[in-house]
Design a protein around this motif. Sequence first.
Motif, mmCIF file in Angstrom:
data_model
loop_
_atom_site.group_PDB
_atom_site.id
_atom_site.type_symbol
_atom_site.label_atom_id
_atom_site.label_comp_id
_atom_site.label_asym_id
_atom_site.label_seq_id
_atom_site.Cartn_x
_atom_site.Cartn_y
_atom_site.Cartn_z
ATOM 1 N N LYS A 184 26.328 36.944 24.172
ATOM 2 C CA LYS A 184 27.271 36.643 23.075
ATOM 3 C C LYS A 184 28.588 36.110 23.613
ATOM 4 N N GLU A 185 29.066 36.678 24.715
ATOM 5 C CA GLU A 185 30.313 36.191 25.304
ATOM 6 C C GLU A 185 30.164 34.745 25.786
ATOM 7 N N LYS A 186 29.022 34.430 26.397
ATOM 8 C CA LYS A 186 28.781 33.060 26.852
ATOM 9 C C LYS A 186 28.702 32.105 25.667
ATOM 10 N N GLN A 187 28.042 32.545 24.582
ATOM 11 C CA GLN A 187 27.934 31.699 23.396
ATOM 12 C C GLN A 187 29.310 31.435 22.803
ATOM 13 N N LEU A 188 30.133 32.459 22.744
ATOM 14 C CA LEU A 188 31.483 32.272 22.208
ATOM 15 C C LEU A 188 32.310 31.346 23.086
ATOM 16 N N SER A 189 32.168 31.481 24.396
ATOM 17 C CA SER A 189 32.976 30.637 25.284
ATOM 18 C C SER A 189 32.546 29.175 25.209
ATOM 19 N N THR A 190 31.270 28.901 24.950
ATOM 20 C CA THR A 190 30.818 27.515 24.864
ATOM 21 C C THR A 190 31.109 26.902 23.501
ATOM 22 N N MET A 191 31.396 27.727 22.510
ATOM 23 C CA MET A 191 31.678 27.209 21.167
ATOM 24 C C MET A 191 33.086 26.644 21.061
ATOM 25 N N ARG A 192 33.929 27.007 21.986
ATOM 26 C CA ARG A 192 35.330 26.576 21.956
ATOM 27 C C ARG A 192 36.000 26.944 20.631
ATOM 28 N N VAL A 193 35.779 28.176 20.236
ATOM 29 C CA VAL A 193 36.364 28.694 19.003
ATOM 30 C C VAL A 193 37.435 29.694 19.376
ATOM 31 N N ASP A 194 38.518 29.663 18.645
ATOM 32 C CA ASP A 194 39.587 30.626 18.867
ATOM 33 C C ASP A 194 39.141 31.965 18.279
ATOM 34 N N VAL A 195 38.593 32.840 19.125
ATOM 35 C CA VAL A 195 38.061 34.116 18.636
ATOM 36 C C VAL A 195 39.160 35.097 18.256
ATOM 37 N N CYS A 196 40.377 34.767 18.551
ATOM 38 C CA CYS A 196 41.488 35.622 18.147
ATOM 39 C C CYS A 196 41.925 35.316 16.719
ATOM 40 N N SER A 197 41.466 34.215 16.189
ATOM 41 C CA SER A 197 41.834 33.821 14.836
ATOM 42 C C SER A 197 40.851 34.429 13.834
ATOM 43 N N THR A 198 41.361 35.295 12.971
ATOM 44 C CA THR A 198 40.487 35.917 11.969
ATOM 45 C C THR A 198 39.986 34.900 10.960
ATOM 46 N N GLU A 199 40.766 33.886 10.688
ATOM 47 C CA GLU A 199 40.332 32.846 9.746
ATOM 48 C C GLU A 199 39.137 32.081 10.297
ATOM 49 N N THR A 200 39.185 31.765 11.579
ATOM 50 C CA THR A 200 38.068 31.056 12.205
ATOM 51 C C THR A 200 36.824 31.920 12.204
ATOM 52 N N LEU A 201 36.985 33.198 12.529
ATOM 53 C CA LEU A 201 35.837 34.099 12.583
ATOM 54 C C LEU A 201 35.214 34.312 11.206
ATOM 55 N N LYS A 202 36.017 34.250 10.144
ATOM 56 C CA LYS A 202 35.474 34.396 8.791
ATOM 57 C C LYS A 202 34.540 33.240 8.450
ATOM 58 N N CYS A 203 34.789 32.096 9.054
ATOM 59 C CA CYS A 203 33.935 30.936 8.800
ATOM 60 C C CYS A 203 32.562 31.064 9.447
ATOM 61 N N LEU A 204 32.458 31.885 10.465
ATOM 62 C CA LEU A 204 31.190 32.068 11.173
ATOM 63 C C LEU A 204 30.420 33.212 10.522
ATOM 64 N N LYS A 205 29.641 32.892 9.515
ATOM 65 C CA LYS A 205 28.938 33.951 8.777
ATOM 66 C C LYS A 205 27.632 34.349 9.425
ATOM 67 N N GLY A 206 27.053 33.494 10.193
ATOM 68 C CA GLY A 206 25.789 33.811 10.843
ATOM 69 C C GLY A 206 25.502 32.790 11.913
ATOM 70 N N LYS A 207 24.425 33.007 12.642
ATOM 71 C CA LYS A 207 24.147 32.080 13.741
ATOM 72 C C LYS A 207 23.782 30.696 13.225
ATOM 73 N N ASP A 208 23.264 30.600 11.974
ATOM 74 C CA ASP A 208 22.932 29.296 11.429
ATOM 75 C C ASP A 208 24.182 28.478 11.129
ATOM 76 N N SER A 209 25.232 29.157 10.646
ATOM 77 C CA SER A 209 26.457 28.435 10.322
ATOM 78 C C SER A 209 27.302 28.167 11.561
ATOM 79 N N ALA A 210 27.022 28.891 12.636
ATOM 80 C CA ALA A 210 27.774 28.694 13.879
ATOM 81 C C ALA A 210 27.317 27.407 14.515
#
Length: 72
Positions: A46-72
């Motif tokens: 999961k950490e590797k997947q997050l690092s390759t997504m280039r998503v700001d994981v500290c942003s709660t707004e960004t994380l709300k957009c990721l509802k599941g692996k299909d939407s990611a």
Amino acid sequence: LSFFLIPASTNPKAALKSKIVAEFRPQSLIDELLLYKRSEDQIELKEKQLSTMRVDVCSTETLKCLKGKDSA
């Protein structure tokens, strides 16, 4: 010298050690370690997947957009 030959029944620590040894199940320990290893592997994945997504994981707004692996 008789103080060296204290029966386990009068020594609580020795009785506890004896109980632990008697109840030890190696397969149970192996199963728990395998379960732990799998969970560690999942965390690493999961950490590797997050690092390759280039998503700001500290942003709660960004994380709300990721509802599941299909939407990611």
